[in-house]
Design a protein around this motif. Structure first.
Motif, PDB file in Angstrom:
ATOM      1  N   GLU A 133     -41.097  -3.718 -41.273  1.00 28.03           N
ATOM      2  CA  GLU A 133     -40.822  -3.015 -40.036  1.00 28.03           C
ATOM      3  C   GLU A 133     -39.805  -1.899 -40.266  1.00 28.03           C
ATOM      4  O   GLU A 133     -38.910  -1.996 -41.085  1.00 28.03           O
ATOM      5  CB  GLU A 133     -40.275  -4.009 -39.002  1.00 28.03           C
ATOM      6  CG  GLU A 133     -41.267  -5.105 -38.651  1.00 28.03           C
ATOM      7  CD  GLU A 133     -40.654  -6.088 -37.661  1.00 28.03           C
ATOM      8  OE1 GLU A 133     -39.745  -5.687 -36.913  1.00 28.03           O
ATOM      9  OE2 GLU A 133     -41.082  -7.243 -37.655  1.00 28.03           O
ATOM     10  N   GLU A 134     -39.921  -0.850 -39.496  1.00 32.91           N
ATOM     11  CA  GLU A 134     -38.979   0.246 -39.572  1.00 32.91           C
ATOM     12  C   GLU A 134     -37.853   0.001 -38.583  1.00 32.91           C
ATOM     13  O   GLU A 134     -38.079  -0.399 -37.452  1.00 32.91           O
ATOM     14  CB  GLU A 134     -39.679   1.572 -39.256  1.00 32.91           C
ATOM     15  CG  GLU A 134     -40.684   1.986 -40.304  1.00 32.91           C
ATOM     16  CD  GLU A 134     -41.252   3.363 -40.026  1.00 32.91           C
ATOM     17  OE1 GLU A 134     -40.719   4.038 -39.130  1.00 32.91           O
ATOM     18  OE2 GLU A 134     -42.219   3.738 -40.680  1.00 32.91           O
ATOM     19  N   TYR A 135     -36.647   0.241 -39.060  1.00 28.33           N
ATOM     20  CA  TYR A 135     -35.484   0.085 -38.208  1.00 28.33           C
ATOM     21  C   TYR A 135     -34.892   1.471 -37.994  1.00 28.33           C
ATOM     22  O   TYR A 135     -33.973   1.878 -38.690  1.00 28.33           O
ATOM     23  CB  TYR A 135     -34.467  -0.848 -38.868  1.00 28.33           C
ATOM     24  CG  TYR A 135     -34.944  -2.272 -38.973  1.00 28.33           C
ATOM     25  CD1 TYR A 135     -34.584  -3.214 -38.017  1.00 28.33           C
ATOM     26  CD2 TYR A 135     -35.779  -2.677 -40.002  1.00 28.33           C
ATOM     27  CE1 TYR A 135     -35.024  -4.521 -38.094  1.00 28.33           C
ATOM     28  CE2 TYR A 135     -36.226  -3.976 -40.092  1.00 28.33           C
ATOM     29  CZ  TYR A 135     -35.840  -4.896 -39.136  1.00 28.33           C
ATOM     30  OH  TYR A 135     -36.286  -6.193 -39.220  1.00 28.33           O
ATOM     31  N   ILE A 136     -35.460   2.215 -37.041  1.00 33.39           N
ATOM     32  CA  ILE A 136     -34.968   3.561 -36.764  1.00 33.39           C
ATOM     33  C   ILE A 136     -34.077   3.502 -35.538  1.00 33.39           C
ATOM     34  O   ILE A 136     -34.520   3.160 -34.441  1.00 33.39           O
ATOM     35  CB  ILE A 136     -36.137   4.547 -36.554  1.00 33.39           C
ATOM     36  CG1 ILE A 136     -36.976   4.629 -37.832  1.00 33.39           C
ATOM     37  CG2 ILE A 136     -35.614   5.914 -36.163  1.00 33.39           C
ATOM     38  CD1 ILE A 136     -38.137   5.591 -37.755  1.00 33.39           C
ATOM     39  N   ARG A 156     -33.671   2.298 -45.037  1.00 35.37           N
ATOM     40  CA  ARG A 156     -33.977   2.271 -43.604  1.00 35.37           C
ATOM     41  C   ARG A 156     -33.053   3.214 -42.835  1.00 35.37           C
ATOM     42  O   ARG A 156     -33.466   3.848 -41.864  1.00 35.37           O
ATOM     43  CB  ARG A 156     -33.830   0.839 -43.065  1.00 35.37           C
ATOM     44  CG  ARG A 156     -34.836  -0.137 -43.656  1.00 35.37           C
ATOM     45  CD  ARG A 156     -36.279   0.343 -43.447  1.00 35.37           C
ATOM     46  NE  ARG A 156     -37.250  -0.586 -43.961  1.00 35.37           N
ATOM     47  CZ  ARG A 156     -37.712  -0.585 -45.189  1.00 35.37           C
ATOM     48  NH1 ARG A 156     -37.270   0.313 -46.056  1.00 35.37           N
ATOM     49  NH2 ARG A 156     -38.615  -1.458 -45.576  1.00 35.37           N
ATOM     50  N   TYR A 157     -31.818   3.303 -43.276  1.00 38.36           N
ATOM     51  CA  TYR A 157     -30.873   4.231 -42.647  1.00 38.36           C
ATOM     52  C   TYR A 157     -31.392   5.663 -42.741  1.00 38.36           C
ATOM     53  O   TYR A 157     -31.308   6.444 -41.781  1.00 38.36           O
ATOM     54  CB  TYR A 157     -29.514   4.103 -43.335  1.00 38.36           C
ATOM     55  CG  TYR A 157     -28.464   5.094 -42.868  1.00 38.36           C
ATOM     56  CD1 TYR A 157     -27.510   4.734 -41.940  1.00 38.36           C
ATOM     57  CD2 TYR A 157     -28.429   6.393 -43.377  1.00 38.36           C
ATOM     58  CE1 TYR A 157     -26.541   5.643 -41.513  1.00 38.36           C
ATOM     59  CE2 TYR A 157     -27.484   7.311 -42.957  1.00 38.36           C
ATOM     60  CZ  TYR A 157     -26.536   6.920 -42.024  1.00 38.36           C
ATOM     61  OH  TYR A 157     -25.590   7.825 -41.604  1.00 38.36           O
ATOM     62  N   LEU A 158     -31.919   6.004 -43.903  1.00 40.46           N
ATOM     63  CA  LEU A 158     -32.382   7.377 -44.107  1.00 40.46           C
ATOM     64  C   LEU A 158     -33.570   7.725 -43.213  1.00 40.46           C
ATOM     65  O   LEU A 158     -33.771   8.896 -42.883  1.00 40.46           O
ATOM     66  CB  LEU A 158     -32.740   7.592 -45.580  1.00 40.46           C
ATOM     67  CG  LEU A 158     -31.545   7.593 -46.541  1.00 40.46           C
ATOM     68  CD1 LEU A 158     -32.013   7.753 -47.976  1.00 40.46           C
ATOM     69  CD2 LEU A 158     -30.547   8.689 -46.185  1.00 40.46           C
ATOM     70  N   ALA A 159     -34.339   6.723 -42.821  1.00 42.53           N
ATOM     71  CA  ALA A 159     -35.419   6.986 -41.867  1.00 42.53           C
ATOM     72  C   ALA A 159     -34.838   7.473 -40.543  1.00 42.53           C
ATOM     73  O   ALA A 159     -35.385   8.379 -39.897  1.00 42.53           O
ATOM     74  CB  ALA A 159     -36.251   5.728 -41.657  1.00 42.53           C
ATOM     75  N   SER A 160     -33.714   6.888 -40.145  1.00 35.63           N
ATOM     76  CA  SER A 160     -33.034   7.329 -38.921  1.00 35.63           C
ATOM     77  C   SER A 160     -32.433   8.716 -39.115  1.00 35.63           C
ATOM     78  O   SER A 160     -32.433   9.542 -38.191  1.00 35.63           O
ATOM     79  CB  SER A 160     -31.948   6.322 -38.540  1.00 35.63           C
ATOM     80  OG  SER A 160     -32.497   5.045 -38.285  1.00 35.63           O
ATOM     81  N   GLU A 161     -31.928   8.970 -40.305  1.00 34.67           N
ATOM     82  CA  GLU A 161     -31.350  10.287 -40.604  1.00 34.67           C
ATOM     83  C   GLU A 161     -32.431  11.359 -40.566  1.00 34.67           C
ATOM     84  O   GLU A 161     -32.207  12.476 -40.067  1.00 34.67           O
ATOM     85  CB  GLU A 161     -30.684  10.244 -41.977  1.00 34.67           C
ATOM     86  CG  GLU A 161     -29.807  11.434 -42.283  1.00 34.67           C
ATOM     87  CD  GLU A 161     -28.517  11.434 -41.474  1.00 34.67           C
ATOM     88  OE1 GLU A 161     -28.316  12.410 -40.693  1.00 34.67           O
ATOM     89  OE2 GLU A 161     -27.727  10.491 -41.600  1.00 34.67           O
ATOM     90  N   LYS A 162     -33.598  11.030 -41.077  1.00 33.56           N
ATOM     91  CA  LYS A 162     -34.705  11.993 -41.065  1.00 33.56           C
ATOM     92  C   LYS A 162     -35.104  12.328 -39.631  1.00 33.56           C
ATOM     93  O   LYS A 162     -35.372  13.496 -39.302  1.00 33.56           O
ATOM     94  CB  LYS A 162     -35.904  11.422 -41.831  1.00 33.56           C
ATOM     95  CG  LYS A 162     -37.111  12.367 -41.902  1.00 33.56           C
ATOM     96  CD  LYS A 162     -38.225  11.756 -42.729  1.00 33.56           C
ATOM     97  CE  LYS A 162     -39.457  12.641 -42.750  1.00 33.56           C
ATOM     98  NZ  LYS A 162     -39.227  13.939 -43.392  1.00 33.56           N
ATOM     99  N   ARG A 163     -35.150  11.311 -38.797  1.00 35.08           N
ATOM    100  CA  ARG A 163     -35.517  11.580 -37.408  1.00 35.08           C
ATOM    101  C   ARG A 163     -34.487  12.494 -36.742  1.00 35.08           C
ATOM    102  O   ARG A 163     -34.842  13.396 -35.979  1.00 35.08           O
ATOM    103  CB  ARG A 163     -35.633  10.278 -36.615  1.00 35.08           C
ATOM    104  CG  ARG A 163     -36.150  10.520 -35.193  1.00 35.08           C
ATOM    105  CD  ARG A 163     -36.237   9.263 -34.386  1.00 35.08           C
ATOM    106  NE  ARG A 163     -34.927   8.752 -34.006  1.00 35.08           N
ATOM    107  CZ  ARG A 163     -34.747   7.851 -33.049  1.00 35.08           C
ATOM    108  NH1 ARG A 163     -35.787   7.341 -32.412  1.00 35.08           N
ATOM    109  NH2 ARG A 163     -33.537   7.410 -32.763  1.00 35.08           N
ATOM    110  N   LEU A 164     -33.204  12.282 -37.029  1.00 37.03           N
ATOM    111  CA  LEU A 164     -32.170  13.134 -36.452  1.00 37.03           C
ATOM    112  C   LEU A 164     -32.353  14.581 -36.907  1.00 37.03           C
ATOM    113  O   LEU A 164     -32.240  15.512 -36.093  1.00 37.03           O
ATOM    114  CB  LEU A 164     -30.782  12.610 -36.851  1.00 37.03           C
ATOM    115  CG  LEU A 164     -29.598  13.431 -36.352  1.00 37.03           C
ATOM    116  CD1 LEU A 164     -29.551  13.473 -34.825  1.00 37.03           C
ATOM    117  CD2 LEU A 164     -28.283  12.862 -36.909  1.00 37.03           C
ATOM    118  N   CYS A 165     -32.620  14.770 -38.204  1.00 40.99           N
ATOM    119  CA  CYS A 165     -32.852  16.121 -38.716  1.00 40.99           C
ATOM    120  C   CYS A 165     -34.040  16.773 -38.012  1.00 40.99           C
ATOM    121  O   CYS A 165     -33.992  17.954 -37.648  1.00 40.99           O
ATOM    122  CB  CYS A 165     -33.092  16.079 -40.231  1.00 40.99           C
ATOM    123  SG  CYS A 165     -31.639  15.666 -41.210  1.00 40.99           S
TER     124      CYS A 165
END
Length: 641
Positions: free
Chosen positions: A199-202, A283-292
């Protein structure tokens, strides 16, 4: 949108055309069926038409003063914030909106007058210079606002939110090859071996309500051609946030040399932390990508560039540590930590490829694939060395009391733990192994795992262990103790296979064969110990009374010698010990009772030192690991006359 140098020569009719076009643009912009891209194009067109209208009208004469007046209003608004200590967006949306409007007006004037080139006069040039200086000041202010908003409204990605599924407890990375105690591994939950299925944790790394503010700053800075300054400020703020998060995760920036010099106790702890940090950071970087993407996703390649640059601060120390571990040669005791590292990279390889799919992230994909290959090679080589280490584990003296050898415990616990890494090891061994040339024979096979590459290797390892144990057994001078030693160790192997996931890999046929093996050693022990002793009780019916008395006396002496030695031997498994005691007692007591009963009239009472019940009780003292003599027994020894 046209050439602004020709705008000054437009006639009044042309102005009407511009006005009509603007009206049409506004009408189109109000349509609900337009997508975001078309709406953005119409907005830019409206802005340029406004610039043309202003310049066309005001450059003709008296109206130019109105342009200057408008400029002064915007200038006053922008410069007013230079002397204030507070931040614009902290003062509410109205202040922010007014400030952005002033910047937009200045930007419009600059764009319009820049296009007049040779036709511009001194007043125009002065106004352009002032406007450009003012725009630069505004851009610096917006940089500060951007950083302030990102810092003030950042939200931490809490590690406890991550609930990675795992079926194993923490594996103890024991450095000693022969000091492992029994470790119970319980299945906690079904593991998920496929990274693409996890699962993705965004989560929101910045408070969602400020995203529009950040985007409005990005829009105005990019429109003013200050995209580089925006990216630098944004990247700097997000990297600082990530640096803080790495401290929370206890990720250290260690050089390869630092890692290679590290002692194992310290290194094993850091490997555990690395595995955990790697899972969370990805998983943290997935959230960072969304912010970008939320902030700069409308500007083409900018978002992936920012994301790749921000990611460096977390990925480089993790990749460097992994590279250092992969390049070193490791002993078998370090295999588990290597497999943990290999698994976390292998499980997330496709996820990384997706996360960094653009050209800007190519270096991340390359580094991860290289780390994956390096860890795979090192883990495979370490696994293959395990069998060699077992074969090379020699002894110069017999193991005390014929008990379970530490090597047996280590190997069986080691391979039991290896089953946790079944999928990873089957992949690692697939290209190295040929098909299993000695598959289990027909019978009740618990699982298709029995035919896998790992199963083949595990059976080979236990075969090597059996050969080693056979060599160690020959160090005992007493043949009976050789069999006790082998019985103990083979029984331990069988019980370990029966009571763990190893049963799926070895199959029921292997278990049956090895039950027969340790039972044969139990039988061989009885033969080696009692054949000669019980031969003293043989009677063909023609023996004299003196001979019978001597036989009885010789048996008692022999029994005492056996008692003294074999009470010091050890059978750690209570059930196995009891079974052998009962089996031995049946043979010995039965023979003794028959002998004394058959010759009761010929053997003097003083020669019958022990009753059959005494022998039965004495045999219960065998194999408890504490040597004793019958004089110290709990039963009173009859006196010799």
């Amino acid at each position: 949108m046209g050439d602004f140098s020709s705008v000054l020569h437009l006639c009044e009719g042309d102005q009407h055309v511009i006005a009509a076009t603007q009206h049409l643009v506004k009408a189109l912009g109000s349509s609900k069926i337009l997508n975001d891209d078309l709406r953005k194009i119409l907005s830019q067109l409206d802005s340029h038409l406004s610039s043309m209208n202003i310049i066309t009208t005001e450059s003709r004469g008296p109206g130019f003063r109105e342009v200057e007046e408008q400029f002064r209003c915007s200038e006053e608004k922008i410069m007013g914030w230079e002397s204030r200590q507070s931040f614009i967006w902290d003062c509410g949306p109205l202040e922010a909106s007014q400030y952005l409007k002033s910047v937009h007006d200045i930007q419009t004037l600059v764009e319009g007058f820049r296009s007049l080139s040779a036709n511009e006069d001194r007043k125009h040039k002065e106004l352009v210079n002032r406007a450009e200086s003012l725009l630069q000041i505004a851009m610096s202010k917006l940089e500060e606002e951007l950083i302030h908003i990102l810092v003030k409204h950042k939200q931490y990605f809490e590690p406890e939110y991550m609930s990675f599924r795992s079926w194993r407890r923490d594996v103890v990375y024991d450095e000693s090859f022969v000091s492992v105690e029994d470790i119970a591994f319980e299945e906690e939950s079904q593991r998920n071996f496929c990274g693409s299925e996890s699962e993705e944790y965004i989560l929101d790394l910045v408070d969602p309500h400020v995203i529009p503010h950040l985007k409005s700053i990005a829009d105005i800075m990019f429109a003013s051609n200050y995209h580089q300054e925006f990216c630098q400020a944004f990247i700097s703020a997000r990297r600082d946030a990530l640096e803080e998060y790495l401290i929370i995760l206890k990720v250290e920036k260690l050089s390869i040399e630092d890692v290679l010099k590290m002692q194992w106790d310290s290194l094993s702890s850091k490997i555990k932390n690395w595995v955990r940090a790697m899972k969370i950071i990805i998983r943290y970087l997935a959230s960072e990508k969304r912010l970008c993407d939320q902030i700069s996703g409308d500007f083409g390649f900018v978002s992936p560039l920012c994301f790749a640059d921000i990611s460096k601060v977390s990925l480089l120390p993790l990749l460097s540590f992994g590279e250092a571990i992969a390049m070193e040669t490791h002993g078998p005791e370090k295999l588990f930590c290597l497999l943990d590292m290999y698994e976390v990279v292998a499980d997330n390889l496709l996820y990384i490829d997706t996360l960094f799919s653009e050209e800007a992230g190519a270096w991340v994909r390359i580094e991860f694939h290289e780390l994956h290959r390096g860890l795979a090679d090192t883990a495979r080589a370490t696994f293959m060395a395990f069998g060699n280490a077992i074969a090379a584990n020699g002894s110069t003296s017999p193991f005390p009391k014929g008990a379970i050898h530490p090597l047996t415990k280590y190997v069986m616990n080691h391979i039991s733990t290896l089953t946790i890494y079944c999928n990873a090891l089957n992949v690692l061994l697939k290209d190295h192994d040929t098909a299993d040339s000695n598959p289990p024979e027909n019978g009740h096979i618990s699982s298709s795992l029995t035919y896998g590459h790992l199963a083949c290797r595990l059976r080979s390892i236990t075969s090597t262990l059996e050969f080693n144990l056979d060599c160690k057994s020959k160090l005992y001078k007493d043949a009976a103790l050789q069999h006790i030693f082998l019985m103990n160790n083979f029984h331990y192997m069988v019980e370990k296979v029966k009571g763990s996931e190893l049963r799926l890999f070895f199959g029921d046929d292997w278990i049956r064969k090895h039950i027969v093996k340790f039972q044969q050693h139990a039988t061989s022990y009885q033969r080696a110990t009692w054949s000669l002793v019980l031969s003293l009780l043989r009677d063909d019916g023609s023996a004299s009374k003196a001979s019978l008395n001597e036989k009885c006396r010789g048996f008692c002496i022999a029994f005492e010698e056996v008692y003294k030695s074999q009470t010091g031997w050890s059978i750690p498994d209570s059930q196995l010990r009891e079974e052998l005691q009962i089996s031995t007692s049946q043979k010995v007591v039965h023979a003794y009772r028959n002998f004394t009963g058959r010759n009761s009239s010929s053997i003097g009472d003083k020669y019958i030192k022990y009753t059959a019940d005494d022998l039965q009780n004495y045999i219960l003292d065998f194999f408890d690991g504490s040597s004793r003599s019958l004089q110290n027994s709990r039963w009173k020894e009859p006196a010799w006359f």
